[in-house]
Every structure is written in C-alpha cells, then in structure tokens.
Design a protein around this motif. Structure first.
Motif: not given
Length: 599
Positions: A338-343, A367-372, A378-382
């Motif tokens: 995810l990090r590579e894809w978002v960055m 990972v999402i919290e770190s990126l945020a 970026i947000t996560r939806h279950l």
C-alpha cells in the motif's frame, strides 16, 4: 449602763438570729416551691407520656383487631374456594407443593443474566459465509473495541443453554457502523455460533442469516431513494432487469405484516436495487437505526436482511469539490504494497484514497494510519461482504461524489503509467474537453514474475519489468456525479447517464501497469478468493479458459516449475526508470516506501 448595753446586745443578737432563721425558712420555702413546681412539671410530663403510651396501645390493639378480622376474612375466602378434592390434596402425604417464579426465567436467560449483554454488549447479526462466520458484535458507543485475546467463539447444540465447543476467533475486525466484526470458524453441523468475553461470560446468539440470500447494505441517496445491496437475486450482469417483479420492504420485523412498509422499486440491476423511501421514514431520522430494508421477490417472498439504511445526504450548505482526482480500491491483505501504491500515485496527481477493506487480517490499519499521519488523505472503510466488488465500487462512487471530480477504480497491484511524464490532471483535462465525456478507459499491461523467486525489496514497479505483449482489458477514471442511477458496473467501467460517453486513452499517452503475475508466494494468495461477483474463484472448475485466470495454471495452487519465467514477452522498464530517477534518495539510494520498512 453596762447592764443596759448587755441587754441591748442580747436583743440585737436575738433579732439577728431570728432574721437568720427567717431567711433560712424563706430559703427553704423557696427551694420547696421550686421543687414543687418542678415536680408538677415532671408529673405533667409523666402523665402526658403515659397518656400517649396508653393511646398508642389502644391504637395498636385496634389495628391488631382489624388485622385479625382481615386475616380471618381472607382465610374464610381462601378456604371457600377449595373443593373437597383440593382439601384432600392439601392434607395427603403425596402432595408436595413447589414454588414457581413469576419471572419464568429460562436456563439460558439465567446464565446470561450477569453476562456482558446486561452491560450493553450483544450479538447484533450473524452471517454464514461458505468458509467462515461473520458476527457483528453490537456495543455501546462509550465502549472500546475488543481484542482477539479477549474474545472466543462458542458453539451451541439446539435446545441447550451452555456451549459444548469453544475456539479462538479467526480474526477480529474494526468498527463497522456501531458494531465490531468478529470472524469465527464454520460451526459443526446442527450447531449455533455466538461469542463470549473470556473475563465476563457468554453472549446469547443473535439472528443468523445465510449469505447466499441476504440484503446486506443500504443507503438513502440524496434524492431520497433507498439503494439496497442484495445477494441472491441472480440477475444477469451488465444490464437492468424488470423492476415490476420486486418491492422494497421496511420494518424491524418482516414477519409482522402490520408493522412493515412496502415501496416501489425504481430500478434493479446486478445486486443493486433502488426504491422509493417511505415518507414516514424520511420524516423520522431517529428511528432509522432500528429499521431494516429488504427486497420482496413477488411470488417468492422477502429476502433476509441485516441492511439498515444509512443517510447519504448532500452537504448543507453545498461545498465545492475538494479533490480533482481520487482512487477507490478494494483489497484483502495487501498492506505490504500500500505505501508504494499511495506514494507513487500522490506524485502523479492523486489527492484522495478510499480503501475498501475486504476482510484483511494483516497490518492494514497500522499502514493506513501511518500514511494518514504523513499527510495523505486516505481512509479505510470496512466492507466484509465477499465477492461483491461491483457493489463495493458503486458504494464508493456514491461516497466520493461530493468530494471528488474524478475517481479511478483500480487495484493495489495496478499503477497508472504516464508515459509522457505529463501530470495526471493535465491528461484528464486534455481528454475531456468535450462536455459529454464522463469516463476515461485505460488499457492494462500484465507483468509477470520477471525471473524473480522472491518479492523485490524495491517494490513492484522497480522489480517487475517483463510483461505480455498485447494489452488485456481496461480500467476507468470516471466522474461519479455522472454515473447511471442503476450504478451498473463491470469493475472495469461504469454505465453513464444518458447522453454521456467515454474515451479510450491512447496507449502512448497512459497505460496501467498491472503486476498481476508476481512471484509465486505472492500470487498464490489469490487462490483464497476472488473479489469480483461474476468472476469464478481459482479453485472452481468454471470458465477455466477465461482471461481472468492465469493461462495454463488450472485450479490448484501448485507452483509450476517454470513460473518465474512465465508471462514474459517484452522487457518494459519505462516506469521503473522514471521511479528510480524521481524517488531515489540521493544519499542512500532507497525509495521512500523502502525507508518506511527500514524505520
């Protein structure tokens, strides 16, 4: 003279003595009077006390008499209601009376009376998937989420109140609406599954539903129609169906005809139903949390439901679109990529990411919290519903509509490759100069393992450089405001409103690098489950020749001897070269997503 003086002296002494006697008598008289007065006062008090005691005694006797009379009357009334046979029972040796509690508590209720349910925790819904059980644990807003170590799955036999089997959950999810997701193993045949808090006790099982026929999600759109996501309608993909054969049904108990409401279906396609929302529901926003919605197939019945409509209104007052380009994706256990894809996509012009998490049990949340925390929007939806990627993309498109002008619907192993180095926003502007263009379709190139046996530490863009020659399929960037109301999509593209069109992007301008066939340890994860509704799982003997499968692989997760050299027809290093030049740290040579792993 002396005699006279002596007489006078004697008279004086006698008078003094008499005065002292009179004073003493007066003093004694005064003391007596004081004592007599005090005595009269004490006497008055004593008489008063005795009088009050006497009156109280009479009252008690009177009340006792009345009570005795009442008891006698009740006894007469009691015995007058007995027959001769009843008297025989009372005085026979075989009669043994038993006390019956007016509460009539069942064994299960007795066990659960001091359970977490009495403190607000309960099992809201249970869904039986083919390979696991999804339990939605309802908890008060003030409670914290539970950890895997605090909870266990429990299995009951019918008509029993104590579980005969306990096991650790497969995984514990985050917050889904006002529930927490718990995943348990498939229950043995004939048993019921629930959960227990190790330190507090068992929870009663909740309503159980089969996944194959279920209304699982719902939202009220800004035009006040209700959109219901349904499993089990078995409608043909990619086209609208005859909506006259269906109705929407609202209520807390669908078995009670008097308490349920029906409404007209406006459109129905694939697994998405749009219907008119009853005005009584729109006027009572506080009651929506207790109301479910389902679909009635006329002549067949109402589908089971766990779908409670979520209100999706436009901002009031309206706000300007915040982001030019966003991305929606659905993933499972892809946190390491995810990090590579978002960055990367942030560098070329993407501003916002909607991550639909389809039952991940890796470190995706961290990972999402770190990126945020690094400033990425970026947000996560279950999204726990299996094989519902089309529905999930439609759901995401509606949520992104008020925030994003354009949304790309791509996977985490897919990267937009701008071959001319032009910014993504500029490409979109140049390709949509005509007002009728609402979607861009981009061709995909599939990359293979590129001779590797292990995952490349530099990431997929640098590590995988060999691909198949012809492009395969496409993905789209679309304006969510201009989606067709049916929300029909085939994952790769959407249906648009009448009068709108799409444009195929020239491959010399932009393509998608799809790192589909990675090293075997990564690729075999796909054998667990496919996310798309109309795509067969790898293990099933269905559509074996489909382009959605790996050519020549078959249906078993067994590594072919030549896997590392497969799917390699053209050496394509274009994106790799640009990434190394643009992202490498001049001192360490590391890429930013590598540095994250080192830290």
């Amino acid at each position: 003279m002396p005699i006279r003086e002596g007489a006078d002296q004697r008279r004086s002494v006698g008078a003094g003595a008499r005065r002292e006697e009179e004073d003493e008598d007066e003093r004694r008289t005064g003391v007596w009077r004081l004592t007599a007065d005090q005595g009269r006062l004490d006497l008055d008090r004593g008489v008063s006390d005795h009088l009050e005691a006497f009156i109280a005694m009479k009252d008690r006797r009177k009340r006792a008499s009345l009570l005795l009379i009442s008891r006698c009357a009740l006894a007469l009334l009691f015995f007058s209601g007995f027959t001769l046979s009843t008297l025989r029972l009372l005085f026979s040796e075989s009669y043994h009376p038993s006390l019956i509690s007016s509460w009539r508590t069942s064994p299960a209720e007795a066990i659960y009376s001091d359970s977490p349910a009495s403190r607000g925790l309960s099992v809201g819904e249970t869904v039986l998937f083919p390979d696991q059980v999804l339990i939605l644990l309802k908890y008060p807003p003030s409670s914290r989420l539970l950890t895997k170590d605090e909870i266990e799955c429990v299995y009951y036999s019918p008509n029993t109140s104590r579980p005969h089997l306990r096991s650790s959950p497969l995984s514990i999810g985050g917050q889904y609406l006002d529930h927490q997701i718990v995943r348990c193993g498939i229950p043995p045949r004939g048993t019921i599954v629930s959960v227990a808090l190790k330190a507090q006790g068992d929870l009663p099982p909740g309503p159980t539903h089969e996944w194959k026929s279920l209304a699982y999600e719902a939202m009220i759109d800004r035009d006040n129609t209700t959109i219901v996501f349904v499993k089990g309608l078995n409608l043909r993909p990619g086209r609208a169906s005859n909506h006259s054969r269906f109705q929407c049904v609202y209520g807390s108990d669908f078995t009670n005809r008097k308490s349920r409401l029906k409404s007209e279906v406006v459109s129905i396609a694939q697994e998405i139903v749009r219907c008119r929302t009853p005005s009584s529901l729109l006027g009572s926003p506080h009651s929506r949390g207790s109301i479910k919605v389902s679909v009635n197939v006329i002549g067949k019945g109402i589908l089971s439901s766990i779908a409670r409509p979520e209100f999706l209104a436009s901002p009031d007052p309206p706000v300007f679109i915040q982001h030019r380009v966003c991305i929606c994706t659905m993933l499972r256990n892809q946190a390491r990529f995810l990090r590579e894809w978002v960055m990367y996509h942030a560098r070329i012009g993407v501003e916002r990411w909607f991550i639909y998490d389809n039952n991940s049990d890796d470190e995706i949340e961290d990972v999402i919290e770190s990126l945020a925390n690094q400033g990425f929007e970026i947000t996560r939806h279950l999204w726990p519903w299996i094989k519902t990627q089309e529905a999930g993309f439609a759901h995401c498109g509606l949520r992104a509509r008020d925030l994003c002008e354009w949304v790309a619907f791509i996977d985490v192993d897919e990267f937009l490759h701008l071959r001319t180095g032009v910014h993504l926003g500029s490409i979109i502007s140049n390709q949509t100069s005509r007002p009728d263009v609402a979607e861009l379709r981009i061709s995909c190139h599939n990359f293979g393992p590129s001779g590797l046996k292990e995952s490349p530490r530099e990431g997929v863009m640098v590590g995988y450089t060999c691909r198949l020659r012809p492009p395969e399929r496409h993905k789209s960037i679309v304006q969510p405001e201009k989606l067709n109301p049916t929300l029909i999509n085939m994952v790769h593209h959407f249906d648009l409103r009448d009068g709108l069109n799409y444009v195929n992007i020239d491959r010399n301008l932009m393509v998608i690098n799809h790192y589909k066939f990675q090293v075997w340890d990564e690729f075999k994860e796909k054998f667990y489950r496919r996310v798309a509704t109309y795509v067969s799982d790898w293990q099933k003997e269905e559509n074996v020749g489909s382009r959605d499968r790996a050519p020549g692989l078959g249906t078993r997760a067994i590594e072919p001897a030549d896997w590392a050299s497969r799917f390699c027809e053209i050496n394509d290093t274009g994106l790799r070269d640009w990434v190394v030049k643009t992202f490498s740290d001049p001192n360490t040579g590391l890429l930013p997503w590598q540095q994250e792993r080192v830290l």
